[in-house]
Design a protein around this motif. Structure first.
Motif, short mmCIF file in Angstrom:
data_model
loop_
_atom_site.label_atom_id
_atom_site.label_comp_id
_atom_site.label_asym_id
_atom_site.label_seq_id
_atom_site.Cartn_x
_atom_site.Cartn_y
_atom_site.Cartn_z
N VAL A 64 40.40 -2.34 -3.27
CA VAL A 64 41.14 -3.59 -3.09
C VAL A 64 41.00 -4.05 -1.65
O VAL A 64 40.79 -3.24 -0.74
CB VAL A 64 42.63 -3.40 -3.45
N PRO A 65 41.10 -5.35 -1.39
CA PRO A 65 41.00 -5.84 -0.01
C PRO A 65 42.06 -5.21 0.88
O PRO A 65 43.18 -4.91 0.44
CB PRO A 65 41.23 -7.35 -0.16
N GLY A 66 41.72 -5.01 2.13
CA GLY A 66 42.66 -4.42 3.09
C GLY A 66 41.99 -4.20 4.42
O GLY A 66 40.88 -4.67 4.66
N SER A 67 42.67 -3.44 5.28
CA SER A 67 42.14 -3.23 6.62
C SER A 67 42.82 -2.01 7.23
O SER A 67 43.80 -1.47 6.69
CB SER A 67 42.41 -4.47 7.48
N LEU A 68 42.29 -1.57 8.37
CA LEU A 68 42.87 -0.44 9.09
C LEU A 68 44.02 -0.91 9.98
O LEU A 68 43.88 -1.89 10.71
CB LEU A 68 41.82 0.24 9.97
N ALA A 69 45.15 -0.22 9.89
CA ALA A 69 46.31 -0.55 10.72
C ALA A 69 46.79 0.70 11.44
O ALA A 69 46.81 1.79 10.87
CB ALA A 69 47.43 -1.14 9.87
N ASP A 109 53.49 -16.64 17.75
CA ASP A 109 52.93 -16.61 19.10
C ASP A 109 52.32 -15.27 19.47
O ASP A 109 52.01 -15.03 20.63
CB ASP A 109 53.99 -17.01 20.13
N HIS A 110 52.13 -14.38 18.49
CA HIS A 110 51.41 -13.13 18.73
C HIS A 110 49.92 -13.36 18.52
O HIS A 110 49.52 -14.26 17.78
CB HIS A 110 51.88 -12.04 17.75
N PRO A 111 49.06 -12.55 19.15
CA PRO A 111 47.62 -12.69 18.90
C PRO A 111 47.29 -12.42 17.44
O PRO A 111 47.85 -11.50 16.83
CB PRO A 111 46.99 -11.62 19.80
N VAL A 112 46.41 -13.20 16.87
CA VAL A 112 45.95 -12.93 15.52
C VAL A 112 45.13 -11.64 15.55
O VAL A 112 44.40 -11.38 16.51
CB VAL A 112 45.13 -14.11 14.96
N VAL A 113 45.27 -10.81 14.51
CA VAL A 113 44.57 -9.52 14.45
C VAL A 113 43.88 -9.38 13.09
O VAL A 113 43.94 -10.27 12.25
CB VAL A 113 45.52 -8.34 14.70
N HIS A 114 43.23 -8.24 12.89
CA HIS A 114 42.39 -8.00 11.71
C HIS A 114 41.28 -9.04 11.64
O HIS A 114 40.99 -9.61 10.58
CB HIS A 114 43.23 -8.01 10.43
N ALA A 270 37.64 -4.87 10.97
CA ALA A 270 38.84 -5.63 11.29
C ALA A 270 40.00 -4.65 11.36
O ALA A 270 40.21 -3.88 10.42
CB ALA A 270 39.10 -6.69 10.23
N THR A 271 40.72 -4.65 12.46
CA THR A 271 41.81 -3.70 12.64
C THR A 271 43.04 -4.41 13.20
O THR A 271 42.96 -5.56 13.62
CB THR A 271 41.40 -2.57 13.62
N SER A 272 44.14 -3.68 13.26
CA SER A 272 45.41 -4.28 13.67
C SER A 272 45.54 -4.45 15.18
O SER A 272 46.58 -4.89 15.66
CB SER A 272 46.59 -3.44 13.15
#
Length: 280
Positions: A64-69, A109-114, A270-272
């Motif tokens: 399933v779609p996802g990413s490392l956090a 206002d946080h930086p976009v991640v992943h 793509a990571t957190s």
């Protein structure tokens, strides 16, 4: 540019000339990226369906779609094993940085991640900009202070003051600071008026990663006289330079919260703690 005193990949320290450019004062935020997605319908790499053919033998239900956090541990762990604090989170993406139960609604206002490399360059093209070269990024990060460890001098916390969002405490189980991304502009700007060049999130650059700096006199150069580091690579996974360190950089684990520091990241990762900013 570079350093002869820290990690080997930062060597050699050398002079570099960059042409005039403008750079964004802070990393691209969740609100800015949302505007781009709303306007274009763009789907990031972390949100794309996974093709079972790329993972033969795997249970399709797990693809399933996802990413490392980043996931803090409860106790001290062996710092040689990064798998202790990185977890695959189904559903994790720029919209849900910690997985299905999270949201960026309270973090505009946080930086976009992943953000994978394609995610950053597609945004930059939409905005009429591009990603910085490593030399541009490092010049901007130093803020006019050449040959100093940090953009503000040679002490990490002068007068015991926090100058950037990096790890405070014992990594990776106790943090006395944010422990995650912070709103852009939460710390003093450097001498050029730029925020978060150090800490908060790693920032993607355009240059293909090489294990040491190539001085202009040492190798081939492109039409503008810059080292030809963007030549085609034979690797199926292109690795590019990232700069600046992030909120999980800790003295006992990673001292890459300096302008000279550099790391390699694959284009498809793509990571957190991975973001970007643009230049023109």
């Amino acid at each position: 540019m570079g350093s002869d005193h820290d990690y080997p990949e930062e060597r050699p320290q050398h002079d570099r000339v960059v042409a005039p450019f403008a750079i964004e004062t802070h990393p691209v935020t969740n609100a800015q990226y949302a505007e781009f997605v709303d306007a274009t319908g763009y789907v990031t790499v972390a949100e794309e369906p996974i093709d079972p053919a790329d993972f033969p033998g795997a249970d399709p239900a797990e693809l399933v779609p996802g990413s490392l956090a980043f996931t803090p541990t409860s106790d001290p762990v062996d710092l040689r094993d990064w798998r202790q604090w990185w977890r695959w989170h189904p559903g994790a993406s720029w919209r849900m940085p910690d997985g299905d139960a999270s949201s960026v609604d309270d973090r505009p206002d946080h930086p976009v991640v992943h953000i994978a490399y394609r995610d950053a360059t597609t945004y930059a093209q939409w905005a009429g900009r591009r990603l910085p070269t490593e030399a541009e990024w490092e010049y901007a990060a130093r803020g006019g202070l050449d040959c100093h460890t940090y953009p503000w001098g040679d002490e990490l916390r002068p007068g015991d003051s926090d100058m950037a969002n990096t790890w405070k405490g014992r990594f990776p189980y106790r943090n006395d600071g944010w422990g995650t991304t912070s709103p852009v502009g939460s710390y003093p700007p450097n001498g050029f008026g730029l925020h978060d060049m150090i800490g908060n999130v790693w920032e993607r650059c355009a240059d293909v990663y090489v294990p040491r700096h190539v001085r202009p006199a040492d190798g081939s150069v492109d039409a503008d006289g810059r080292p030809d580091l963007l030549a085609p690579t034979t690797s199926p996974r292109v690795m590019r330079v990232t700069k600046g360190g992030s909120y999980i950089c800790a003295p006992e684990y990673c001292r890459r919260y300096r302008p000279a520091a550099r790391s390699a990241q694959s284009d498809d990762s793509a990571t957190s703690h991975m973001g970007f900013r643009c230049v023109i």
